[in-house]
Design a protein around this motif. Structure first.
Motif, PDB file in Angstrom:
ATOM      1  N   TYR A   1       0.891  -1.160   0.000  1.00 60.97           N
ATOM      2  CA  TYR A   1       0.000   0.000   0.000  1.00 60.97           C
ATOM      3  C   TYR A   1       0.930   1.211   0.000  1.00 60.97           C
TER       4      TYR A   1
ATOM      5  N   VAL B   1       4.188   1.065   2.018  1.00 63.40           N
ATOM      6  CA  VAL B   1       4.091   0.024   3.061  1.00 63.40           C
ATOM      7  C   VAL B   1       3.975  -1.341   2.382  1.00 63.40           C
TER       8      VAL B   1
ATOM      9  N   ALA C   1       2.874  -4.824   2.618  1.00 65.84           N
ATOM     10  CA  ALA C   1       2.020  -5.666   3.474  1.00 65.84           C
ATOM     11  C   ALA C   1       2.432  -7.126   3.351  1.00 65.84           C
TER      12      ALA C   1
ATOM     13  N   PRO D   1       1.052 -11.945  14.065  1.00 62.72           N
ATOM     14  CA  PRO D   1       0.739 -10.793  14.916  1.00 62.72           C
ATOM     15  C   PRO D   1       0.008  -9.702  14.123  1.00 62.72           C
ATOM     16  N   ASN D   2      -0.464  -8.684  14.796  1.00 62.94           N
ATOM     17  CA  ASN D   2      -1.126  -7.566  14.122  1.00 62.94           C
ATOM     18  C   ASN D   2      -0.205  -7.004  13.047  1.00 62.94           C
ATOM     19  N   GLY D   3      -0.792  -6.737  11.891  1.00 63.58           N
ATOM     20  CA  GLY D   3      -0.027  -6.112  10.811  1.00 63.58           C
ATOM     21  C   GLY D   3       0.850  -7.061  10.022  1.00 63.58           C
ATOM     22  N   ALA D   4       0.705  -8.373  10.249  1.00 69.09           N
ATOM     23  CA  ALA D   4       1.590  -9.345   9.582  1.00 69.09           C
ATOM     24  C   ALA D   4       1.267  -9.523   8.100  1.00 69.09           C
ATOM     25  N   GLY D   5       0.036  -9.194   7.701  1.00 72.94           N
ATOM     26  CA  GLY D   5      -0.349  -9.354   6.296  1.00 72.94           C
ATOM     27  C   GLY D   5      -1.453 -10.378   6.076  1.00 72.94           C
ATOM     28  N   LYS D   6      -2.102 -10.825   7.154  1.00 68.98           N
ATOM     29  CA  LYS D   6      -3.128 -11.866   7.051  1.00 68.98           C
ATOM     30  C   LYS D   6      -4.353 -11.368   6.262  1.00 68.98           C
ATOM     31  N   THR D   7      -4.862 -10.206   6.658  1.00 68.72           N
ATOM     32  CA  THR D   7      -6.075  -9.689   6.004  1.00 68.72           C
ATOM     33  C   THR D   7      -5.791  -9.372   4.545  1.00 68.72           C
ATOM     34  N   THR D   8      -4.627  -8.814   4.278  1.00 70.00           N
ATOM     35  CA  THR D   8      -4.251  -8.514   2.893  1.00 70.00           C
ATOM     36  C   THR D   8      -4.255  -9.795   2.063  1.00 70.00           C
TER      37      THR D   8
ATOM     38  N   HIS E   1      -4.729 -14.176  15.352  1.00 74.08           N
ATOM     39  CA  HIS E   1      -3.460 -13.904  16.036  1.00 74.08           C
ATOM     40  C   HIS E   1      -3.435 -14.656  17.369  1.00 74.08           C
TER      41      HIS E   1
ATOM     42  N   ASP F   1       2.704  -4.156  15.076  1.00 68.27           N
ATOM     43  CA  ASP F   1       2.277  -2.792  15.334  1.00 68.27           C
ATOM     44  C   ASP F   1       1.201  -2.754  16.395  1.00 68.27           C
TER      45      ASP F   1
HETATM   46  N1  LIG Z   1      -5.518   0.155   3.157  1.00 69.97           N
HETATM   47  C1  LIG Z   1      -4.276   0.214   3.645  1.00 69.97           C
HETATM   48  N2  LIG Z   1      -3.494   1.281   3.437  1.00 69.97           N
HETATM   49  C2  LIG Z   1      -2.231   1.352   3.905  1.00 69.97           C
HETATM   50  N3  LIG Z   1      -1.645   0.366   4.619  1.00 69.97           N
HETATM   51  C3  LIG Z   1      -2.376  -0.732   4.878  1.00 69.97           C
HETATM   52  C4  LIG Z   1      -3.730  -0.866   4.415  1.00 69.97           C
HETATM   53  N4  LIG Z   1      -4.196  -2.072   4.822  1.00 69.97           N
HETATM   54  C5  LIG Z   1      -3.193  -2.652   5.515  1.00 69.97           C
HETATM   55  N5  LIG Z   1      -2.110  -1.852   5.548  1.00 69.97           N
HETATM   56  C6  LIG Z   1      -0.804  -2.158   6.179  1.00 69.97           C
HETATM   57  O1  LIG Z   1      -0.350  -3.390   5.646  1.00 69.97           O
HETATM   58  C7  LIG Z   1       0.225  -4.199   6.668  1.00 69.97           C
HETATM   59  C8  LIG Z   1      -0.498  -5.539   6.757  1.00 69.97           C
HETATM   60  O2  LIG Z   1      -1.836  -5.294   7.185  1.00 69.97           O
HETATM   61  P1  LIG Z   1      -2.917  -6.456   7.319  1.00 69.97           P
HETATM   62  O3  LIG Z   1      -4.214  -5.802   7.650  1.00 69.97           O
HETATM   63  O4  LIG Z   1      -2.862  -7.329   6.127  1.00 69.97           O
HETATM   64  O5  LIG Z   1      -2.344  -7.261   8.588  1.00 69.97           O
HETATM   65  P2  LIG Z   1      -3.067  -8.330   9.537  1.00 69.97           P
HETATM   66  O6  LIG Z   1      -2.084  -9.440   9.717  1.00 69.97           O
HETATM   67  O7  LIG Z   1      -4.394  -8.695   9.007  1.00 69.97           O
HETATM   68  O8  LIG Z   1      -3.218  -7.521  10.902  1.00 69.97           O
HETATM   69  P3  LIG Z   1      -4.335  -7.609  12.086  1.00 69.97           P
HETATM   70  O9  LIG Z   1      -4.097  -8.895  12.814  1.00 69.97           O
HETATM   71  O10 LIG Z   1      -3.983  -6.425  12.915  1.00 69.97           O
HETATM   72  O11 LIG Z   1      -5.692  -7.524  11.452  1.00 69.97           O
HETATM   73  C9  LIG Z   1       0.168  -3.371   7.946  1.00 69.97           C
HETATM   74  O12 LIG Z   1       1.407  -2.702   8.083  1.00 69.97           O
HETATM   75  C10 LIG Z   1      -0.953  -2.387   7.676  1.00 69.97           C
HETATM   76  O13 LIG Z   1      -0.735  -1.175   8.386  1.00 69.97           O
END
Ligand SMILES: Nc1ncnc2c1ncn2[C@@H]1O[C@H](COP(=O)(O)OP(=O)(O)OP(=O)(O)O)[C@@H](O)[C@H]1O
Length: 246
Positions: A13, A16, A18, A37-44, A192, A245
């Motif tokens: 993004y 950043v 992801a 962990p939070n921010g690892a990239g799972k949702t992406t 997580h 994060d």
């Molecule tokens: N729309 C966006 N714009 C900018 N950065 C983003 C966006 N979505 C996610 N990120 C960044 O991409 C990285 C991965 O985010 P993601 O949501 O995939 O993590 P996650 O493992 O699902 O986290 P969580 O457990 O907190 O939900 C993080 O650094 C997040 O800040």
């Protein structure tokens, strides 16, 4: 054919990153956990697999379909339960399921039969005709779980499935997910929560800073080693408050 095949997936993004370079395969019939962990990239990763995000690079196949080229075809065939989504506040669960059934092109008798079955299994039969706005967070979560499974898809993506649920319902959902897998379907959950992944998943991929850092079968871990040990070893800085994060 694997249920999911990912080769060298990348997604940023802006500046950043992801997901840096992720390769992963999930076989049909697995209850697979994407743990990180939070921010690892799972949702992406999940949103890319379900055709909601376009990757920057890599090859992805979901039930044999490319979600970049055919996002609708993938979404028709899978179930998706994102974290923190609720049924529309102005609908009852029954109305919501009828809506989902119409979108999923299910016969109304099929919807009626499944509504009763899911409500009974997850324990919200008494709330089927209550406005969603008057349901507790956990009751809303049960409705969303049932909605994701209503068309009985061969592959379901489910994000933090046990959040907001009391221990009794957690046990019901765990049993439900295992039974669904045992019926030959594939379930991919993101979490997580190391305990949830260790207890529920036959295989766990640990993601950290946008890459796969471990691929573990919790039941096969040697000796006294636990999934938490592996997690802390691969995501070691988290405990010192450096990584992630959160
Ligand atoms: N729309 C966006 N714009 C900018 N950065 C983003 C966006 N979505 C996610 N990120 C960044 O991409 C990285 C991965 O985010 P993601 O949501 O995939 O993590 P996650 O493992 O699902 O986290 P969580 O457990 O907190 O939900 C993080 O650094 C997040 O800040």
């Amino acid at each position: 054919m694997p249920a999911i095949q990912i080769e060298s997936f990348r997604k940023s993004y802006g500046d950043v990153t992801a997901v840096g370079d992720l390769s992963l395969s999930v076989a049909e019939g697995e209850l697979f956990g994407l743990l990180g962990p939070n921010g690892a990239g799972k949702t992406t990763t999940m949103e890319t697999l379900t055709g909601q995000l376009v990757p920057d690079g890599g090859e992805i196949s979901v039930l044999g379909v490319d979600p970049v080229a055919h996002p609708t075809r993938v979404r028709e065939r899978v179930g998706i339960l994102p974290e923190k989504e609720s049924p529309p506040s102005f609908m009852t669960p029954r109305e919501y399921f009828e809506f989902v059934g119409a979108v999923r092109d299910l016969a109304s008798e099929t919807v009626d039969e499944r509504i009763e079955r899911w409500a009974d299994r997850l324990g919200f039969a008494a709330k089927l005709d209550t406005m969603a706005t008057d349901l507790s967070r956990g009751q809303q979560q049960k409705v969303m779980i049932a909605g994701a499974f209503l068309h009985e898809p061969a592959l379901v993506f489910i994000d933090e499935p046990l959040a907001n649920l009391d221990p009794i319902v957690q046990e019901r959902v765990k049993r439900f997910l295992r039974d669904y897998r045992d019926a030959g379907n594939t379930v991919v959950l993101t979490t997580h929560d190391v305990d949830v992944a260790a207890e529920l998943c036959s295989r766990v991929g640990i993601v950290y800073e946008g890459g796969l850092v471990a691929d573990v079968r919790p039941p096969d871990l040697p000796g006294e080693e636990t999934l938490l040990d592996v997690f802390l070893d691969r995501v070691d800085a988290t405990v010192d408050g450096v990584a992630g994060d959160a």
